[in-house]
Design a protein around this motif. Structure first.
Motif, PDB file in Angstrom:
ATOM      1  N   ILE A  14       0.833  -1.204   0.000  1.00  0.00           N
ATOM      2  CA  ILE A  14       0.000   0.000   0.000  1.00  0.00           C
ATOM      3  C   ILE A  14       0.869   1.256   0.000  1.00  0.00           C
ATOM      4  CG2 ILE A  14      -1.584   1.361   1.432  1.00  0.00           C
ATOM      5  CD1 ILE A  14      -3.003  -1.267   2.118  1.00  0.00           C
ATOM      6  N   VAL A  15       1.935   1.253   0.806  1.00  0.00           N
ATOM      7  CA  VAL A  15       2.833   2.410   0.813  1.00  0.00           C
ATOM      8  C   VAL A  15       3.484   2.587  -0.557  1.00  0.00           C
ATOM      9  CG1 VAL A  15       4.967   3.356   1.776  1.00  0.00           C
ATOM     10  CG2 VAL A  15       3.243   2.382   3.295  1.00  0.00           C
ATOM     11  N   ALA A  16       3.912   1.483  -1.174  1.00  0.00           N
ATOM     12  CA  ALA A  16       4.531   1.568  -2.506  1.00  0.00           C
ATOM     13  C   ALA A  16       3.549   2.156  -3.518  1.00  0.00           C
ATOM     14  CB  ALA A  16       5.010   0.197  -2.961  1.00  0.00           C
ATOM     15  N   GLY A  17       2.318   1.665  -3.512  1.00  0.00           N
ATOM     16  CA  GLY A  17       1.324   2.165  -4.454  1.00  0.00           C
ATOM     17  C   GLY A  17       1.002   3.629  -4.245  1.00  0.00           C
ATOM     18  N   LEU A  18       0.905   4.031  -2.983  1.00  0.00           N
ATOM     19  CA  LEU A  18       0.629   5.442  -2.686  1.00  0.00           C
ATOM     20  C   LEU A  18       1.821   6.324  -3.049  1.00  0.00           C
ATOM     21  CD1 LEU A  18      -1.285   5.177   0.727  1.00  0.00           C
ATOM     22  CD2 LEU A  18      -2.255   5.667  -1.539  1.00  0.00           C
ATOM     23  N   MET A 182      -4.166   8.492  17.836  1.00  0.00           N
ATOM     24  CA  MET A 182      -3.288   8.700  16.685  1.00  0.00           C
ATOM     25  C   MET A 182      -3.839   8.036  15.426  1.00  0.00           C
ATOM     26  SD  MET A 182      -1.043  10.650  17.926  1.00  0.00           S
ATOM     27  CE  MET A 182      -0.147  10.824  16.401  1.00  0.00           C
ATOM     28  N   ILE A 183      -4.700   7.029  15.603  1.00  0.00           N
ATOM     29  CA  ILE A 183      -5.296   6.344  14.457  1.00  0.00           C
ATOM     30  C   ILE A 183      -6.560   7.094  14.067  1.00  0.00           C
ATOM     31  CG2 ILE A 183      -6.271   4.181  13.590  1.00  0.00           C
ATOM     32  CD1 ILE A 183      -4.508   2.705  15.609  1.00  0.00           C
ATOM     33  N   ARG A 184      -6.587   7.621  12.857  1.00  0.00           N
ATOM     34  CA  ARG A 184      -7.690   8.483  12.430  1.00  0.00           C
ATOM     35  C   ARG A 184      -8.684   7.772  11.517  1.00  0.00           C
ATOM     36  NH1 ARG A 184      -5.069  13.434  13.452  1.00  0.00           N
ATOM     37  NH2 ARG A 184      -3.730  12.921  15.228  1.00  0.00           N
ATOM     38  N   ALA A 185      -8.307   6.599  10.993  1.00  0.00           N
ATOM     39  CA  ALA A 185      -9.191   5.912  10.054  1.00  0.00           C
ATOM     40  C   ALA A 185      -8.692   4.486   9.870  1.00  0.00           C
ATOM     41  CB  ALA A 185      -9.204   6.645   8.712  1.00  0.00           C
ATOM     42  N   PHE A 186      -9.481   3.680   9.167  1.00  0.00           N
ATOM     43  CA  PHE A 186      -9.061   2.315   8.855  1.00  0.00           C
ATOM     44  C   PHE A 186      -9.348   2.015   7.381  1.00  0.00           C
ATOM     45  CE2 PHE A 186     -13.543   1.663   9.720  1.00  0.00           C
ATOM     46  CZ  PHE A 186     -13.931   0.608   8.887  1.00  0.00           C
ATOM     47  N   ALA A 187      -8.765   0.940   6.906  1.00  0.00           N
ATOM     48  CA  ALA A 187      -9.021   0.466   5.544  1.00  0.00           C
ATOM     49  C   ALA A 187      -8.974  -1.047   5.549  1.00  0.00           C
ATOM     50  CB  ALA A 187      -7.998   1.028   4.566  1.00  0.00           C
ATOM     51  N   ILE A 188      -9.647  -1.642   4.601  1.00  0.00           N
ATOM     52  CA  ILE A 188      -9.676  -3.098   4.442  1.00  0.00           C
ATOM     53  C   ILE A 188      -8.882  -3.451   3.183  1.00  0.00           C
ATOM     54  CG2 ILE A 188     -11.142  -5.121   4.115  1.00  0.00           C
ATOM     55  CD1 ILE A 188     -11.577  -3.790   6.803  1.00  0.00           C
ATOM     56  N   ASN A 189      -8.022  -4.441   3.302  1.00  0.00           N
ATOM     57  CA  ASN A 189      -7.200  -4.856   2.164  1.00  0.00           C
ATOM     58  C   ASN A 189      -7.507  -6.293   1.777  1.00  0.00           C
ATOM     59  OD1 ASN A 189      -5.206  -4.445   0.202  1.00  0.00           O
ATOM     60  ND2 ASN A 189      -3.579  -5.260   1.506  1.00  0.00           N
ATOM     61  N   ARG A 190      -7.243  -6.630   0.515  1.00  0.00           N
ATOM     62  CA  ARG A 190      -7.295  -7.990  -0.032  1.00  0.00           C
ATOM     63  C   ARG A 190      -8.693  -8.605  -0.001  1.00  0.00           C
ATOM     64  NH1 ARG A 190      -1.704  -9.863   2.928  1.00  0.00           N
ATOM     65  NH2 ARG A 190      -0.263  -8.996   1.399  1.00  0.00           N
ATOM     66  N   PHE A 191      -9.668  -7.806  -0.384  1.00  0.00           N
ATOM     67  CA  PHE A 191     -11.036  -8.332  -0.473  1.00  0.00           C
ATOM     68  C   PHE A 191     -11.212  -9.097  -1.783  1.00  0.00           C
ATOM     69  CE2 PHE A 191     -15.590  -8.290  -1.204  1.00  0.00           C
ATOM     70  CZ  PHE A 191     -16.102  -8.504   0.067  1.00  0.00           C
TER      71      PHE A 191
END
Length: 483
Positions: A14-18, A182-191
């Motif tokens: 995800i970091v690479a893609g961003l 410090m965590i402001r949001a979440f995301a779901i990966n590999r659906f």
């Protein structure tokens, strides 16, 4: 900061893609990982960093730098690691001495500030899970860093492994209030499937945590074409229809820089088999590769305990070829000496004796990028070296490669056993084609342009994330950081 509910949930990808996405928007982007634990390292102009950060730098269209991964822990056993601090060896760390990790925070923050000074956006990757509260007191890899540097975070969960709702809600539950903030949001990966089917799951997580969802990202199949970060990503291999060469690779405990093998995986005519413990090397292999190793002496002992030395000797007697990369090169020689005890108690061990060379492990570590040429064909490429030790002996007179005016590596008198300290030789299409043609007895007419393929996949990864993540919300989080 991109955090994960566990290891191997896709943070690096995800970091690479961003990085690629924001770089292509015209921003000066830099990747950053405070602390990494991996034997898959990359050489930079000033030292070594985790391979994942080198890929992220490539995605950001900048040269990799040691500040992108100031603490790299390279496992040497089940209970200890070599410390690479801002690119250089800085001692050893036992697993029971985790409190020392907090001592590295000043250097971590120093590197982060240098990167920040030259960037519009720094994308930070966490390590493992921030919910490991037993490690929190001296944490520099996750929320310990986020709070020290005041970096807002997004927590990513991997739905493919199951339990993603519990992983995200459970992480929220065990964190203390200041960390949670410090965590402001979440995301779901590999659906897999229709992302709308997880709408109720998103609602459940948001209600339980108060965090908004930045998106549900479907499985990105082309991730297999990008260098992996650690051994969790090593697949056992499968039969490949149309292959004319079989390459067998014994997976040793200290395997390092295994992305050397990635270009071979992508070749249509090559079947790459990763051989796990308890399994004999296939008798029909054309080539056996001993990959890089962080612990040559230990891996040599394990190779014998597994009986793979007998398999390799039989393979060679049948006319098969053997290639040793870095630590694998050392194992193929007559003897490996460790007089300073760099890999354990001082001592020496007999190698497999397939190359007439002797290796002495030395204190100074070689870390460099090089231009090289393939001696037999003249094909050229770029590679890198990361190793302790020096290998000398008669077989070095038949060096397989040249680095400038220097002969590099060794070849046996019968021409079927090769060793080299160079990593990344197969990434050069011309060199790879020459090596495979030499092995097959004919050109394989590969259409693979490996480096171009990596860049194309990064482009498609960026587009994939742009389609399924709220990119503007991510930018807004970064802009909201108070200095």
């Amino acid at each position: 900061m991109i955090l994960g509910t566990g290891s191997n949930v896709g943070k690096s990808l995800i970091v690479a893609g961003l990085c690629r996405l924001f770089a292509d928007r015209g921003l000066k982007v830099r990747p950053f990982k405070p602390q990494n634990m991996s034997n898959n390292a990359a050489a930079t102009a000033h030292g070594e960093i985790g391979r994942a950060q080198a890929l992220q730098a490539r995605a950001a269209r900048v040269a990799p730098h040691v500040d992108m991964n100031p603490v790299l822990l390279k496992p040497e056993s089940d209970t200890g690691s070599q410390i690479i601090l801002q690119g250089r060896v800085a001692g050893h760390l036992s697993s029971g001495d985790f409190t020392r990790r907090g001592d590295f925070l000043p250097k971590v923050l120093e590197s982060f500030e240098r990167l920040s000074a030259e960037a519009d956006l720094v994308l930070v990757e966490g390590a493992g899970s921030p919910a490991e509260t037993n490690l929190r007191a001296r944490d520099i890899a996750n929320l310990g860093f986020a709070r020290a540097a005041n970096v807002p975070a997004v927590l990513v969960g991997d739905i493919d492994r199951g339990g993603v709702i519990a992983s995200l809600v459970g992480s929220h539950a065990v964190l203390d209030e200041a960390d949670r903030a410090m965590i402001r949001a979440f995301a779901i990966n590999r659906f897999r499937g229709d992302v709308s089917l997880f709408r109720d799951g998103v609602t459940t997580i948001s209600r339980a945590t108060g965090w908004p969802c930045l998106g549900v990202v479907p499985w990105f199949n082309e991730a297999v074409h990008l260098p992996a970060e650690d051994g969790l990503d090593l697949s056992a291999g499968a039969p490949k229809r149309g292959a004319v060469l079989k390459v067998a690779v014994p997976v040793l405990p200290g395997i390092a820089n295994f992305d050397d093998l990635d270009p071979l995986k992508q070749e249509d005519k090559v079947e790459l088999v990763m051989v796990r413990r308890g399994t004999a090397l296939p008798g029909d292999a054309d080539l056996v590769i001993l990959p890089g190793s962080k612990t040559t002496m230990r891996d040599l002992a394990m190779l014998r305990a597994e009986g793979w030395d007998i398999d390799i000797a039989a393979h060679h007697r049948r006319g098969g070829h053997v290639l040793g990369l870095c630590g694998g090169y050392q194992i193929l020689g007559r003897v490996v000496r460790d007089p300073l005890g760099l890999e354990g108690p001082p001592g020496e061990a007999d190698g497999l004796g397939l190359l007439d060379v002797e290796t002495v492990l030395e204190q100074a570590k070689t870390v460099r990028e090089v231009a090289f040429s393939h001696a037999a064909s003249g094909a050229e490429g770029r590679a890198y070296e990361i190793h302790l030790g020096r290998s000398e002996g008669p077989d070095t007179a038949r060096a397989p490669f040249r680095v400038g005016e220097r002969a590099e590596g060794a070849v046996s008198a019968d021409g079927r056993v090769t060793g080299t300290y160079l990593h990344g030789v197969f990434s050069s299409d011309a060199v790879r084609a020459a090596c495979l043609a030499q092995l097959a007895g004919r050109a394989l007419n590969s259409g693979l342009n490996y480096e171009a393929q990596v860049d194309a996949v990064l482009d498609r990864l960026a587009a994939h994330l742009g389609r399924y993540l709220d990119i503007e919300a991510i930018l807004a989080l970064a802009h909201a950081r108070s200095f």
